[in-house]
Design an enzyme around this catalytic site. Structure first.
Site, PDB file in Angstrom:
ATOM      1  N   LYS A  76       0.847  -1.200   0.000  1.00  0.00           N
ATOM      2  CA  LYS A  76       0.000   0.000   0.000  1.00  0.00           C
ATOM      3  C   LYS A  76       0.880   1.246   0.000  1.00  0.00           C
ATOM      4  O   LYS A  76       1.897   1.304   0.690  1.00  0.00           O
ATOM      5  CB  LYS A  76      -0.902  -0.027   1.240  1.00  0.00           C
ATOM      6  CG  LYS A  76      -1.931   1.100   1.289  1.00  0.00           C
ATOM      7  CD  LYS A  76      -2.834   0.943   2.512  1.00  0.00           C
ATOM      8  CE  LYS A  76      -3.838   2.079   2.632  1.00  0.00           C
ATOM      9  NZ  LYS A  76      -4.710   1.943   3.819  1.00  0.00           N
ATOM     10  N   SER A 151      -9.709   2.219   3.130  1.00  0.00           N
ATOM     11  CA  SER A 151      -8.801   2.909   2.252  1.00  0.00           C
ATOM     12  C   SER A 151      -7.850   1.994   1.478  1.00  0.00           C
ATOM     13  O   SER A 151      -7.289   2.413   0.463  1.00  0.00           O
ATOM     14  CB  SER A 151      -7.984   3.913   3.067  1.00  0.00           C
ATOM     15  OG  SER A 151      -7.121   3.236   3.961  1.00  0.00           O
ATOM     16  N   SER A 175      -9.811  -0.210   7.381  1.00  0.00           N
ATOM     17  CA  SER A 175      -9.271  -0.034   6.032  1.00  0.00           C
ATOM     18  C   SER A 175      -8.624  -1.266   5.403  1.00  0.00           C
ATOM     19  O   SER A 175      -8.340  -1.268   4.212  1.00  0.00           O
ATOM     20  CB  SER A 175      -8.248   1.111   6.024  1.00  0.00           C
ATOM     21  OG  SER A 175      -8.924   2.346   6.006  1.00  0.00           O
TER      22      SER A 175
END
Ligand SMILES: [Zn+2]
Lengths: 486, 490
Positions: A76, A151, A175
Site C-alpha cells: 500500500k 482505504s 481499512s
C-alpha cells in the site's frame, strides 16, 4: 490469475517454475488489470525482475532463501519504500521518495519477497472507497461499477484481480477489513503494536496498523509471520515473541472453543439481508466444526463511530501538520507572498477535500475550550469501549459479526455524503479503538454475485487464534476460492 | 504627586540544554557548531513515517536536575504535542510535556542581593522535557526563496524550568539564574553555554503598583528568548519602567489586557512587542500517540538521589567545615565547578593545610589555567603534586617564592616535585649552615646588632636580603629567628 502464495513457494522449490517467470506473470497481470481496475499507483517492473532473478540465482547456488522467496507482494502506498515513490495517493506527496524503508518493507525484502509496486488508496488512508485518491479511483474486480472499499482498496483489488497473491494494507478504522470484504478476500488487522508502524505514514497513530491481505487465512498467516515483531525504532511496537502462525492453522477442530455472536449488530439499521445471511451461515459452519456459539454484547457499540471520528481526525490534524511545503512535498508557486500564504496555498493545493475536512474536524476537537467536550471525552469513551472488549473476552474466545452493513456499493454513491461513508466503519472501528486483532473473511455472496464478508475479533495478541478459526472455516467453505470473472 | 511605590513581579522560564551525546528522540549527535543539516535523520527531520524513541539518558539527567532543585519526581510522566507552524519545526509540532511534567514543585535558595546574610527561597513550579527546534537563518517575514534553515539543533533535549513569580528585582533574577546555572553545570546536567544557546531565558514580568491603599497589577509581559544575563537584567529594568509609564498613560491593568509576548533588542536595549498572532496561539496540546508514558520507579529516583553528588551549596559548606576556609574562599572555588572542588579537596588533604591550598588554588592555579587556556582536568600540576609542594612550604623546607618557581616548572614540564626542585638547583639548607651564615653577617653588620639591641627588631630584615644573596635557598623565617637568637645571646 496467479496461484496462491503457498502454491508458488511449492512450485519454485519443486523446480517447476522460476521466480522470474512468476514475477513476469504478475507484471503481465498488473498490466492487463490496470486499465480496468487501477489498483496500483506505481509498478516497479525492473526492481521486481531484478529481485526475482537474484532469488533464482541464489536458489540455484543452493543458498538459504527467505520464507516469501519469489512471491510477488504489493505494498500500500502509505508504506515507505526507498526505491519507489510513497505518495499516500496525495498530490501533496506526488513526487516524494523516502530515504528509507518501512520496517514491514524491510522485512519483506529480508524474506526475499518480490515487491511489484505500490497500491492505490484513499488519500492519506482517509476514506472507505478509494475514491479520495488524487490519482484516480480503483474499481472492484467483481463489478467495475462498484468500489473496492477503502482505504486499502488498491491492496484488496490487486489480490482479487489476481495480480498478486499477497498485499500489505493498513487499517485505522477498518481499512483492511472493509475492502477485503468488498473484494471477497481475507484481510487481517493485527493487535495494535503487533506490527511496527515505523515507516507507515501516520494517519491516526493510536489506531493505525499494518496487516496482510490474501485469498486465504493460511496465506495471511504466512505474510503476518514475516512482518510481525518488535521494532526498537517504534515505541508502540510490542516486545512479544511472534508465534508460528502457520502451525496455528493446522488443526481444523473447533471443539472447546467459545465464539461470541454480536447478535445486536445483525439487527442494526441499514444492514443488508445478504450480510445477515452470511453471518447466520457462518454460525452454522463454525458450530458444525465444534465451536460453541453464545450471544454477547459490546454495550458501547453505538459510540464507536462518533468516538472514532473525534480521535482519528484529531490525531490526523496533528500528523498532517508536517506537510507545509517547507521541507518536502508540494509547495505552491503561485499566490505566495509570505510564509503564511506559502503554508496556506501549499496545503490548499496539496490536500483533497476529505483530508481537509478531517484536519478541520480534528483541529476543532483539539482546540482550547473544545478539547474537553470532544477529544478528552472521546478518550474516556474509548476506555469504556476497551472495557467492553475485556468483559466479552472473559466470556468467549472470539467474537463473530459482520464487517460492513452492505456489500460493495456503487462508485460515486457515497462520495458526496461523508456521514454515509463514515457509517461503513460501523462494525470495524471497535477493534481499532480497543487495539484488538480482527479478521475479515469471505462469508458468501449476495444475489448479484457480490462477495460478503464476516468478521472475527480476538483478544490482544491472539492473531493465531483468529487465523486458526478462519482457516478451519475456510476448510469447510469455498467462498474464498471463488474468483471474479476477468 | 507623591512617588508611587511599585514592586516588580518576575517569574522565569529557563531552557537548559541537557548534556546528552544524542538527541531526545533519535540517535543524531548534539554536537554544537557542525555544518548545517549534517546532524539529522528521518526522525528529527520529521519525515513521513518516522517515529520518536525516547533517549533514556535525557530522562536521567532531567531527574538529576529536578532533584537538585528540590523537585518531586512523579511516578508517571507523559509526552504531549505542542502544535504550531514554523519552518524550523519540521513536524508542525514540538514534543513536550503539558500536564504531567517530569519534575514538579521545587525551589532554589538564593542569597538576597539586598542583604548578603539573608537567603530567599524561589519556588519552582515545574520542569519539563522537550525537544528543541531548528534555527531559521533568514528574515522570517519575507518567506521568499532565500530562507535558510539549519535543523542540526532540532530534537536536542531541553529542560524547561519554570519558577514561581517569586522574584522581585532584576538583581534577584540574576542571582537565581546564576544559582541555577551553577547547579546545572556542577551536577553535569548541562553546560549552560549561553553563547551556544544551551541556556535561554523567558521572563514573565509585571508591576504591582500601590495606590490609595490598593494594589494594581499591570498586564503581564513575557519577554522571550534572552541569551545573556545582561539581556535579562536589561529587559527587566526596561520593562519595569515601560510598564509604569504605560499604566500611567493608558490605565490598563491585568484585568483589562491579556498577556503579551515581547522580544528584547540587545543593541537598542529595548523590549518590543512580537506579532499579535503568537499571543493568541492555541497550541492544541494532546498526548503524543507515538510515545508511551514514562514510569520512573521510586527506587530509581532514590538511586539517582543517592548518586546525585554534592550540590554547590553542600560543597560550599563542606569546604568551610572540612578545610577551615572562609565562605568567600569556598564560594570562589565552588563557582569553578566540581572538578575544581575535587582539585582543591585533594591538594588540601595532601598538604594538610586547607588555607594555604585555598590561596594557591585561587591565585596560582586559576591564573595559570587562564594563561594556558586549559581546564583543571587537563592541568599539568596534579592536585597531589600541589599538595606535596605546599606540605614542604608548611614544613619550612621551601619558601613560598621557591615553591612558586617549582609550581611554574611543574606546570611547564612533566616532572615530579622532587625532580623539579632538583632541576631548579634548590637544596634545603641545614640549620648549622644558617647559624654560621648569620654569625658572619652579624659580624659584618654591627649597626644592625646595635639597632636590634636598642629595641628595633625590624632592623634584622636588612640581613635577610643579604643572606638570600649569599644562599638563595636560605629560609628567610629561619634567618630571622637565628639572627634574633644570636644577637640576644651575644
Ligand atoms: Zn535525528
Amino acid at each position: 490469475m496467479l496461484d496462491s502464495a503457498l502454491e508458488l513457494l511449492r512450485l519454485q522449490s519443486a523446480g517447476e517454475v522460476s521466480a522470474v517467470e512468476i514475477a513476469q506473470k504478475a507484471l503481465d497481470a498488473i498490466e492487463a488489470s490496470q486499465p480496468r481496475h487501477h489498483s496500483f499507483t506505481f509498478v516497479d517492473r525492473e526492481g521486481a525482475l531484478r529481485v526475482a532473478k537474484s532469488v533464482d540465482q541464489r536458489r540455484a547456488a543452493g543458498e538459504d532463501l527467505g520464507p516469501l522467496a519469489g512471491v510477488p507482494v504489493a505494498v500500500k502506498d502509505v508504506l515507505c519504500t526507498q526505491d519507489m515513490p510513497t505518495t499516500c495517493s496525495s498530490e501533496m506527496l506526488r513526487d516524494f521518495r523516502p530515504p528509507y524503508d518501512a520496517t514491514v518493507v524491510e522485512r519483506l525484502r529480508r524474506a526475499d519477497a518480490v515487491i511489484v509496486g505500490k497500491t492505490n488508496m484513499d488519500e492519506f488512508a482517509m476514506g472507505a472507497s478509494t475514491e479520495t485518491s488524487a490519482f484516480g479511483i480503483t474499481r472492484n474486480p467483481w463489478d467495475t461499477d462498484r468500489t473496492p472499499g477503502g482505504s486499502s482498496g488498491g491492496a484488496a483489488a490487486a489480490v482479487a484481480a489476481g495480480t498478486v497473491p499477497l498485499s500489505l494494507g493498513t487499517d485505522t478504522g477498518g481499512s483492511i477489513r472493509q475492502p477485503s470484504a468488498f473484494c471477497g478476500v481475507t484481510g487481517l488487522k493485527p493487535t495494535y503494536g503487533r506490527v511496527s508502524r515505523y515507516g507507515l505514514v501516520a494517519f491516526a497513530s493510536s489506531l493505525d496498523q499494518v496487516g496482510p491481505i490474501a485469498w486465504s487465512a493460511d496465506e495471511c498467516a504466512l505474510l503476518l509471520y514475516t512482518i510481525a515483531g518488535f521494532e526498537p525504532r517504534d515505541s508502540t511496537s510490542l516486545d512479544q515473541p511472534v508465534p508460528d502462525y502457520a502451525a496455528a492453522t493446522k488443526s481444523k477442530d473447533l471443539r472447546g472453543l467459545k465464539i461470541g455472536l454480536l447478535r445486536e449488530s445483525l439487527d442494526a439499521e441499514g444492514i443488508s439481508h445478504s450480510v445477515r445471511a452470511a453471518v447466520r451461515d457462518a454460525i452454522k459452519v463454525l458450530a458444525d466444526l465444534g465451536a460453541e456459539i453464545i450471544d454477547v454484547e459490546l454495550p458501547h457499540r453505538e459510540y464507536w463511530v462518533p468516538t472514532y471520528y473525534v480521535i482519528a481526525p484529531s490525531e490526523a490534524s496533528s500528523n498532517l501538520s508536517r506537510y507545509d511545503g517547507a521541507h518536502y512535498g508540494h509547495r505552491a508557486s503561485e499566490g505566495v507572498t509570505d510564509l503564511l500564504s506559502m503554508y496556506c496555498r501549499s496545503r490548499a493545493e496539496g490536500f483533497g477535500d476529505e483530508v481537509k475536512r478531517r484536519i478541520m474536524v480534528g483541529t476543532y476537537a483539539l482546540s482550547e475550550g473544545y478539547a474537553d467536550e470532544y477529544y478528552n471525552k472521546a478518550l474516556k469513551v474509548r476506555r469504556l469501549i476497551r472495557g467492553d472488549y475485556d468483559a466479552a473476552f472473559s466470556q468467549v474466545d472470539l467474537l463473530l459479526g459482520p464487517v460492513t452493513p452492505t456489500p460493495a456499493f456503487k462508485l460515486g454513491e457515497k462520495v458526496d455524503d461523508p456521514i454515509q461513508m463514515y457509517l461503513c466503519d460501523l462494525f470495524t472501528v471497535g477493534a481499532n479503538l480497543a487495539g484488538v486483532p480482527a479478521i475479515s473473511l469471505p462469508g458468501g455472496f449476495d444475489e448479484q454475485g457480490l462477495p460478503v464478508g464476516i468478521q472475527l475479533q480476538g483478544p490482544p495478541l491472539e492473531e493465531g487464534r483468529l487465523l486458526f478459526v478462519a482457516s478451519a472455516f475456510q476448510s469447510a467453505t469455498d467462498h474464498h476460492t471463488r474468483r471474479p470473472t476477468p | 504627586m507623591s512617588k508611587l511605590s511599585t514592586t516588580t513581579i518576575i517569574g522565569l522560564e529557563v531552557h537548559v540544554q541537557l548534556k546528552t551525546e544524542s538527541k531526545l528522540f533519535c540517535g543524531c549527535s548534539t554536537q554544537f557548531g557542525r555544518p548545517p543539516n549534517t546532524q539529522v535523520c528521518p526522525v528529527c527531520l520529521g519525515l513521513p513515517g518516522a517515529l520518536p524513541v525516547i533517549n533514556e539518558a535525557a530522562v536521567e539527567l532531567a531527574v538529576r536536575a529536578g532533584l537538585a532543585i528540590n523537585c518531586s519526581i512523579p511516578p508517571m510522566t507523559k509526552w504531549d504535542r505542542k502544535q504550531y507552524f514554523y519552518p524550523d519545526l519540521p513536524k508542525g509540532y514540538q514534543i513536550s510535556q503539558f500536564d504531567l511534567p517530569i519534575c514538579a514543585d521545587g525551589f532554589l535558595e538564593i542569597t538576597d542581593p539586598a542583604d548578603p546574610d539573608a537567603t530567599r527561597r524561589i519556588g519552582i513550579i515545574r520542569a519539563h522535557l522537550e525537544e528543541d527546534a531548528g534555527k531559521s537563518l533568514h528574515d522570517e517575514a519575507s518567506g521568499r526563496g532565500d530562507s535558510r534553515i539549519d535543523l542540526n539543533r532540532c530534537g536536542t533535549p531541553l529542560l524547561e524550568i519554570v519558577s514561581e513569580p517569586d522574584l522581585r528585582t532584576a538583581e534577584e533574577a540574576l542571582a537565581y539564574l546564576t544559582k541555577l546555572k551553577e547547579t546545572m553545570t556542577h551536577l553535569g546536567v548541562s553546560d549552560c553555554e549561553m553563547q551556544e544557546g544551551s541556556l535561554r531565558v523567558d521572563a514573565n514580568v509585571n508591576l504591582h503598583i500601590e495606590q490609595d491603599e490598593h494594589v494594581i497589577a499591570t498586564p503581564i509581559v513575557e519577554v522571550k528568548n534572552m541569551n545573556s544575563f545582561r539581556s535579562v537584567a536589561g529587559a527587566l529594568h526596561f520593562e519595569a519602567e515601560r510598564q509604569l509609564a504605560e499604566w500611567q498613560e493608558t490605565g490598563q491593568t491585568i484585568k483589562t489586557r491579556g498577556k503579551r509576548t515581547f522580544g528584547w533588542d540587545d543593541v537598542k536595549e529595548v523590549t518590543y512587542p512580537q506579532r499579535e498572532k503568537e499571543e493568541s496561539a492555541d497550541y492544541r496540546y494532546f498526548p503524543c500517540p507515538d510515545l508511551l508514558p514514562i514510569r520512573i520507579p521510586r527506587e530509581r529516583v532514590e538511586q539517582l538521589r543517592q548518586s546525585l553528588g554534592e550540590t554547590p551549596d553542600e560543597a560550599r559548606q563542606r569546604l568551610q567545615s572540612q578545610h577551615g576556609i572562609s565562605i568567600y574562599d569556598a564560594d570562589v572555588i565552588v563557582s569553578q565547578g566540581p572538578a575544581m572542588v575535587q582539585y582543591f579537596d585533594t591538594a588540601a588533604m595532601t598538604s594538610g593545610d586547607g588555607k594555604r591550598a585555598s590561596s594557591w588554588v585561587q591565585q596560582d592555579v586559576m591564573r595559570t589555567l587562564k594563561e594556558q587556556g586549559t581546564d583543571v582536568e587537563s592541568f599539568g600540576v596534579a592536585a597531589e603534586q600541589l599538595g606535596e609542594l605546599l606540605a614542604k612550604v608548611d614544613a619550612g623546607d621551601l619558601t613560598n617564592d621557591r615553591a612558586r618557581d617549582v609550581f611554574k616548572h611543574l606546570a611547564a614540564h612533566d616532572a615530579s616535585v622532587d625532580e623539579a626542585i632538583k632541576a631548579l638547583g634548590i637544596e634545603s639548607v641545614d640549620s648549622s649552615e644558617i647559624e654560621s651564615l648569620v654569625a658572619e653577617l652579624l659580624q659584618a653588620n654591627p649597626k644592625v646588632v646595635e639597632d636590634v639591641k636598642g629595641g628595633n627588631t625590624k632592623a634584622v630584615g636588612a640581613l635577610i636580603g643579604q643572606a638570600r644573596k649569599r644562599n638563595p635557598n636560605a629560609n628567610p623565617q629561619l634567618v630571622r629567628e637565628v639572627a634574633l637568637r644570636q644577637i640576644e645571646a651575644s
